[in-house]
Write a protein that holds these residues in place. Structure first.
Motif: not given
Length: 293
Positions: A87-114
């Motif tokens: 399901r390629p549209e999941l490449s744009r998935a976004t999640w709120d970890w709490g209080f509006g801490d929105w993170e995209t899938a590519v954002g997650a990979a970015s800050h850990v250097g993957r």
């Protein structure tokens, strides 16, 4: 007469076969719509049985799938591929970890250097931003974006992580990078350091007794009515749902913190005899007190 008799028998025989054949096809003609209708009914029944299993926000994609894609994008390329290839549209998935801490899938990979997960998600349709380009060491692009909108370098990524930290994370897979990629990343890091305000260092250092803050805090009688304060991989204090990791706590004063550097969310710990006994969450018009257990 004798010569015609066989012909008459044959004609009679053919007529009977034609009648039988017509009858069979006639029966099928009547039966086929019923078969199709019956099949439709079976399919409808089968679907009806599954209606109660639909996500309550259907047609939105189920929260469990979205959170898994974003979560796994921090470290698990194989699982991300299993989910996103289907399901390629999941490449744009976004999640709120709490209080509006929105993170995209590519954002997650970015800050850990993957970089490998970043480039895979981009190939499937993920939406890049300045933090994506920072981890990829795109010096010219990042510099151009800052030139177009001066001050954007001060903005934070997911979990309050700075632009400079994203650029530095881009070297974590150094053994898989070309010399040109390494050079571009190093040039970008040097450029951001010289700006002096891309590192996010506007908060106080963490308290010396941070272990004193760790533990579970309850604000209600429900099984999940509470928070957990833990140390993340960067050894920073975090606040999350009971039993879970959450956003980082950045100290702004004595026992006072900001959640992921958000201006509207404050966390205050109350102490008695030097020991933390409770915490208060303040956001807009809400004040929530949770006692340490």
């Amino acid at each position: 007469m004798n010569s015609k008799t066989p012909m008459m028998k044959t004609s009679s025989h053919l007529s009977r076969r034609a009648v039988v054949k017509s009858a069979v096809f006639g029966a099928l003609a009547v039966a086929i719509p019923n078969v199709v209708y019956a099949k439709t009914m079976v399919e409808t029944k089968r679907q009806s049985k599954n209606i109660n299993d639909l996500f309550y926000r259907y047609p939105a994609i189920h929260d469990d799938v979205v959170s898994e894609v974003v979560g796994k994008s921090h470290f698990d390329l194989n699982r991300v591929k299993e989910l996103v290839d289907k399901r390629p549209e999941l490449s744009r998935a976004t999640w709120d970890w709490g209080f509006g801490d929105w993170e995209t899938a590519v954002g997650a990979a970015s800050h850990v250097g993957r970089r490998d997960i970043v480039t895979y998600l981009l190939s499937k349709g993920a939406k890049p931003n300045i933090f994506t380009f920072a981890v990829l060491g795109a010096f010219d692009t990042v510099k151009a974006m800052i030139g177009f909108y001066p001050g954007i370098q001060k903005n934070y990524g997911p979990h309050g992580i700075s632009l400079l930290a994203h650029a530095e994370a881009g070297l974590r897979m150094k053994n898989t990078m070309t010399s040109e990629q390494i050079s571009n990343s190093e040039k970008l890091i040097s450029y951001l350091e010289k700006l002096g305000n891309a590192d996010g260092k506007t908060f106080l250092s963490e308290p010396a007794d941070k272990e004193n803050y760790l533990g579970d805090y309850k604000y209600g009688d429900g099984e999940n009515d509470g928070f957990s304060v833990k140390l993340n991989m960067r050894k920073m204090l975090t606040l999350g749902r009971l039993g879970n990791f959450g956003g980082a706590l950045y100290r702004v004063g004595e026992n006072r913190f900001k959640y992921n550097k958000f201006p509207t969310v404050s966390i205050h710990f109350n102490k008695e005899n030097g020991k933390v006994v409770s915490l208060e969450v303040k956001e807009l018009d809400l004040v929530l007190v949770a006692k340490k257990v």
